[in-house]
Write a protein that holds these residues in place. Structure first.
Motif, PDB file in Angstrom:
ATOM      1  N   ARG A   1       0.830  -1.200   0.000  1.00 29.54           N
ATOM      2  CA  ARG A   1       0.000   0.000   0.000  1.00 29.54           C
ATOM      3  C   ARG A   1       0.869   1.257   0.000  1.00 29.54           C
ATOM      4  O   ARG A   1       1.872   1.332   0.704  1.00 29.54           O
ATOM      5  N   LEU A   2       0.473   2.214  -0.833  1.00 33.36           N
ATOM      6  CA  LEU A   2       1.192   3.487  -0.929  1.00 33.36           C
ATOM      7  C   LEU A   2       0.208   4.595  -0.566  1.00 33.36           C
ATOM      8  O   LEU A   2      -0.949   4.549  -0.986  1.00 33.36           O
ATOM      9  N   SER A   3       0.686   5.587   0.179  1.00 35.95           N
ATOM     10  CA  SER A   3      -0.207   6.697   0.489  1.00 35.95           C
ATOM     11  C   SER A   3       0.564   8.010   0.462  1.00 35.95           C
ATOM     12  O   SER A   3       1.732   8.065   0.843  1.00 35.95           O
ATOM     13  N   GLY A   4      -0.084   9.058   0.001  1.00 36.07           N
ATOM     14  CA  GLY A   4       0.584  10.361  -0.081  1.00 36.07           C
ATOM     15  C   GLY A   4      -0.034  11.151  -1.217  1.00 36.07           C
ATOM     16  O   GLY A   4      -1.151  10.858  -1.644  1.00 36.07           O
ATOM     17  N   TYR A   5       0.696  12.134  -1.695  1.00 40.06           N
ATOM     18  CA  TYR A   5       0.101  12.979  -2.736  1.00 40.06           C
ATOM     19  C   TYR A   5       0.764  12.864  -4.100  1.00 40.06           C
ATOM     20  O   TYR A   5       0.326  13.465  -5.056  1.00 40.06           O
ATOM     21  N   ASN A   6       1.833  12.069  -4.168  1.00 36.21           N
ATOM     22  CA  ASN A   6       2.441  11.843  -5.479  1.00 36.21           C
ATOM     23  C   ASN A   6       2.548  10.354  -5.762  1.00 36.21           C
ATOM     24  O   ASN A   6       3.344   9.931  -6.592  1.00 36.21           O
TER      25      ASN A   6
END
Lengths: 459, 625
Positions: free
Chosen positions: A22-27
């Motif tokens: 899982r990846l989270s953030g704004y880019n």
């Protein structure tokens, strides 16, 4: 929003049908896109709508395919964390997910802290207060445990290596900084000594990384592919090893009839043994699919056991199969040595296989199996015994920190002659800071302390 | 004693050392009616220890003070007797100019500046009482009974607070250079609730130039260059005086060892903690016993006296031993002492009791700056004085406070360190304390801070005009270099690169990028007419900004991360006891320091990343209530 991009494996460790990174953030969508090759070219992740699944492959820097995956896209604020979220569905087992995570981290994401997705979910208003308070407890307990684990490691016998690493780096930093801040008292940097220390640190970092890989092998296990022509003894070998060793997991049938797999334990190493149906060239469509699968299994394996039949001699088919083995770690097992008619000579073997490890034995009569196991162990563990036989466990976070430190120091070695000392200072400090992430100490003060204990400063 | 009402001021500064002078001038220049009180007129801008200003980290401070509109840079440029660049070749971040000061001239130039400043009144007196009402300052009372009303006070008492001088087994109350100590003020601060500590520092003997044999020493001349701290002073045409290098020897060290039983550092007579970067000579001999020689620099103290300073020999050994030690040194065999070396102990206030503006947390309107905050160094003192003076004035005028961050200035590093660090010895600024020192160079202090100084109101039109001109010229030149490009087919550039042993171009490349090559310098461009400007400061900027662009950008990226945390503010009224899951140690430390941002909290000793996570969640939760 201000948070940086993070990633972690979201599914529990161990065997399962799928593993999710899982990846989270704004880019994260554009970053994930860099290592993702869509099955259909136009379906780049950046073009995909929220709540869609995209089929494709995770690829590494050279464009090699690491795993076939399904990728879910969720766009802010409609996600678990409230940020943009990408979930990469890898194949089951922890290896594909770990490899995928490593690639993800290379695009500039940070490994998430324990509980960090949930923390963000709260900070971004996706969880209510009571839920969040429960999370605080989780974060607390996990990090404390993490800290304790790290401390256990550092205070144990293995800590010697870490401490020496840190100590050498503090020393290099102190040398650089003393020369910069107290030029009258200390003079110029003793470049030869500094380089010596840096090289020493690099050697130790490499040892640790290697040790970490070994530890990882014990933790995560390896894949071994068995191949050879029909009736050469592949199933017998599988069964013999199964009978000899305690199977870790009961027989799980392969997903296709082309690959049979079993989990066994060889000298303490968890091994997934996969029997490939055949990999020769064929015109038959059904068989060709099987061949493709087998080829993939061989490519993915850490080690390949190629079996020959001493009774039939080395046939054209054998040569074809061997040629098709796309893997550098191969053991040739010459089977059925118990029979009278031996049609394979040592000369033949040397001509064909050169330096490849060759074992003569009989699966049926349990001849050479011990040698086979020992050889597997040696090959997988690279043969080196590190630090008085002790295994050093390093986790992915520590590994990343070591790699970061290594990068900084390699830069230093390259640039030390061309760049002024203050720039070099940025790199040697960067290396120490990376190690500091492992040891959790405030190293800036230690460098300053070292300047005063080792150099005679004084006006 | 009868107390009489002597007048009212916006700001009162107590102490006229390097911190006090900056504080008073800043407050007065910002329009506050200001009173500067000194124990003695001779003590104004006194340099009781080494006669030099600048060096690594300190030169950056002086340039920053200057860019903001402070006085130190201008003053030393008018009163130097030698200037050199230190750390040439070690990179732009640590290159630093250092000036030997003429102590008397330095004092006189500053005195004149103070006395001619509008809004500033200088008074010789000893302050005995700071009066407070409802945790806010109201007035001060002097020893002679004068009460001055005020809105803000800056205490810059240096090493005078309960100062005690020690020479061997002789000890007496005194300020630096045998001035009167300030005895009562320290008790007053304690009564106001402040925790005080005690530090020690020392100074070497001064000797008579006429009795020194320079033929046995190595001469250390100044650099034959126009080196100035201030961005607005004129070139100094005066003759430079030399310093001289000699060494101690085994005989010297044996003398020290034989007399350790009479050394106050070792007999227990001195209890205050001394600085490690400035150890006494006896300490060096004991701790580095494997070295049989230490460097000693003989430095002139003034153009108008024969007094000379011995850098490296600060000591509190008995006077008779000091004489023997001196006579054992090459070139000093027949030397005469003018002043004996001594150690001095003094009270300081634990700086964790301060805000980033240098106002005390407990008493509104009370600021402290300089050695009273546990620092050492003239430059560190002046920098704090400037910040305290500016903030005192801003507070009186009911304006927003002024704070510099760690990524903006060495001043920011200094003050943040004081508030968050464990100050257990006199604090000295080092370039290694600055995480982003490649950005905080002495060469770009004006580019970093002049606009800020203008906004505050300390940068006058003259300085502003010089700055704007430089900035415009620099931008124009950089633009030109970036826009002028050459292709591999260009004969002129190909020939030039060949001649410089530099690799041929592969693609279209700008002059700016070509300048990044180690073998190419701005001087080459000047010779070829590729650059328009001849101004040294512009050329310096271009050279540094192009050659180190990669590393400068590396640090700029780090700053972005740093700022995220700095910009997460912690409310002043936070109750750490109510923050669930915070460790006891962290709660204690956070309560003691009461940091204003998450970034600052994360630098506190004893506060670990888990605590920061807990704190972040708590803050976010509070915000949503």
């Amino acid at each position: 929003m201000l948070y940086d991009d993070i990633a972690a494996i979201a599914t529990p460790p161990g065997e399962g049908g799928i593993s999710i990174v899982r990846l989270s953030g704004y880019n994260v969508i554009s970053k994930a896109n860099k290592i993702f090759k869509a099955y259909k070219k136009e379906k780049e992740l950046t073009n995909q709508a929220a709540y869609t699944l995209t089929l494709g492959w995770i690829i590494d820097e050279e464009g090699n395919i690491l795993d076939e995956v399904l990728v879910t896209i969720m766009r802010s604020p409609h996600s678990y964390t409230g940020e943009d979220v990408v979930e990469i569905n890898c194949h089951g087992g922890s290896i594909p997910a770990r490899r995928c995570l490593e690639e993800v981290l290379k695009t500039g994401l940070r490994l998430a802290e324990p509980g960090e997705f949930t923390k963000r979910a709260f900070l971004n208003g996706r969880l209510d207060v009571s839920q969040a308070e429960a999370v605080i407890e989780i974060i607390r307990s996990k990090t404390d445990k993490g800290l304790k684990l790290a401390l256990n490691q550092l205070t144990g016998k293995n800590s010697l290596i870490f401490n020496r690493l840190e100590d050498d780096l503090i020393r290099v930093n102190a040398m650089v900084e003393a020369s910069l801040d107290f030029p009258d008292d200390v003079g110029d940097l003793d470049t030869a000594e500094a380089l010596g220390l840096i090289n020493n640190v690099l050697i130790n970092i490499d040892k640790l990384l290697l040790a970490g890989e070994r530890a990882n092998i014990y933790r995560e296990g390896i894949d071994i592919a068995i191949c050879g022509k029909p009736n050469v003894g592949k199933s017998s070998l599988l069964n013999a090893l199964l009978k000899k060793e305690k199977a870790i997991v009961t027989n799980i049938p392969g997903t296709t009839r082309d690959v049979i797999e079993d989990f066994i334990n060889i000298k303490g190493i968890p091994v997934r043994l996969r029997d490939t149906a055949g990999i020769r060239l064929t015109d038959d469509l059904v068989e060709r699919i099987g061949v493709e699968r087998s080829r993939q299994v061989i490519l993915d394996a850490e080690l390949v056991i190629f079996i020959l039949d001493v009774e039939t001699g080395i046939t054209v088919e054998d040569k074809e199969i061997f040629k098709a083995i796309d893997n550098n770690n191969v053991i040739v097992l010459v089977n059925k040595e118990d029979v009278e008619a031996k049609r394979i000579t040592d000369g033949e073997l040397t001509d064909l296989f050169g330096d490849t490890k060759i074992i003569r034995g009989s699966v049926k009569e349990d001849i050479g199996l011990e040698e086979l196991e020992k050889t597997i162990e040696d090959l997988v563990l690279s043969g080196d015994v590190l630090y008085d036989n002790e295994e050093i466990m390093i986790n992915l976070r520590q590994k990343n920190a070591l790699l970061k430190a290594k990068k900084y120091l390699t830069d230093t070695l390259v640039l030390i002659e061309d760049l002024p000392l203050d720039c070099i200072g940025v790199d040697v400090w960067g290396a120490l800071e990376a190690i500091g992430e492992i040891t959790g100490k405030s190293l800036k003060e230690e460098v300053i302390d070292r300047i005063f204990t080792e150099f005679c400063i004084g006006k | 004693m009868v107390i009489y009402e002597a007048g009212a001021y916006d700001v009162i500064v107590i102490g006229a050392g390097h911190a006090g002078c900056e504080a008073a001038l800043a407050a007065a220049r910002l329009g506050c009616n200001t009173l500067l009180i000194t124990l003695s007129m001779e003590g104004i801008a006194l340099m009781p220890c080494n006669p030099s200003i600048g060096g690594p980290a300190k030169a950056q401070l002086v340039r920053e003070i200057d860019a903001l509109g402070g006085e130190m840079g201008i003053n030393i440029d008018k009163a130097n007797l030698q200037v050199r660049t230190i750390n040439t070749g070690k990179g732009p971040a640590v290159q630093a100019i250092r000036a030997q000061a003429d102590k008397y001239e330095y004092h006189q130039v500053m005195l004149k500046t103070l006395l001619t400043e509008r809004n500033l009144h200088v008074l010789m007196a000893e302050v005995e009482e700071i009066e407070v009402s409802n945790y806010k300052v109201t007035s001060i009372i002097t020893k002679t009974g004068a009460r001055f009303l005020t809105k803000a006070i800056v205490v810059t008492s240096g090493t005078y607070l309960k100062g005690r001088i020690i020479v061997g087994d002789v000890a007496f109350d005194g300020g630096p250079g045998n001035q009167f100590p300030a005895v009562r003020l320290s008790d007053c601060l304690k009564e106001l609730g402040f925790t005080m500590g005690r530090f020690k520092t020392g100074t070497p003997p001064r000797i008579d130039r006429k009795s020194v044999d320079f033929s046995k020493m190595v001469e250390q001349p100044g650099d034959d260059m126009d080196l100035r701290f201030s961005y607005i002073t004129e070139p100094n045409q005066r003759e430079q005086l030399s310093c001289w290098l000699t060494h101690s020897n085994t005989k010297t060290h044996a003398l020290v060892m034989d007399n350790l039983d009479r050394a106050p550092m070792y007999t227990g007579a001195i209890t205050g903690k001394g600085p490690r970067y400035c150890p006494s000579f006896e300490d060096k001999v004991v701790r580095f016993s494997h070295k049989d020689s230490h460097q000693l620099f003989i430095e002139p103290e003034s153009r108008t006296t024969d007094e000379m300073y011995i850098q490296g020999l600060n000591t509190s050994l008995p006077e008779d031993v000091q004489i023997q030690v001196l006579h054992s040194i090459k070139g000093l065999e027949n030397v005469r002492i003018i002043r004996t070396g001594y150690a001095i102990e003094y009270d300081y206030i634990l700086p964790s009791q301060l805000k980033l503006t240098l106002e005390t947390k407990n008493i509104a309107g009370l600021f402290t700056a300089g050695q009273i905050n546990g620092t050492s160094g003239y430059e560190e003192a002046a920098a704090q004085g400037l910040i305290a003076g500016i903030n005192a004035a801003l507070q009186v005028q009911e304006k927003e406070p002024f704070v510099l961050k760690r990524n903006e200035a060495f001043i920011g590093v200094l003050i943040d360190d004081l508030l968050t660090g464990e100050i257990d010895e006199p604090y000295r600024l080092l370039t290694s304390r600055a995480e982003y020192r490649l950005l905080l160079r002495q060469d770009n202090a004006d580019l970093r801070l002049t606009e800020i100084g203008r906004k505050i109101g300390l940068v006058d039109d003259y300085r502003w005009q010089i700055f704007q001109q430089k900035k415009a010229e620099l931008e124009e030149e950089i633009d030109h270099l970036k826009k002028t490009t050459y292709t591999p087919a260009d004969n002129f550039m190909t020939d030039f690169l060949k001649q410089k042993d530099s690799a041929a171009l592969k693609d279209r490349t700008s002059l700016w990028d070509i300048l990044k090559r180690p073998e190419i310098t701005v001087n080459d461009y000047i010779n070829l007419g590729l650059i328009n400007t001849q101004t040294p400061s512009i050329l310096e900027q271009i050279q540094i900004q192009s050659k180190y662009e990669g590393y400068i950008n590396k640090q700029a990226d780090q700053v972005k991360k740093f700022l995220k945390m700095e910009n997460k503010k912690i409310p002043l009224n936070i109750k750490y006891e109510e923050v669930m899951s915070l460790s006891n140690e962290a709660t204690h430390k956070l309560n003691q320091v009461r940091p204003t941002s998450i970034g600052q909290a994360s630098r506190l000793f004893g506060v670990n990343p888990a605590d920061i996570n807990v704190l972040l969640i708590y803050l976010e939760k509070e915000k949503r209530k």
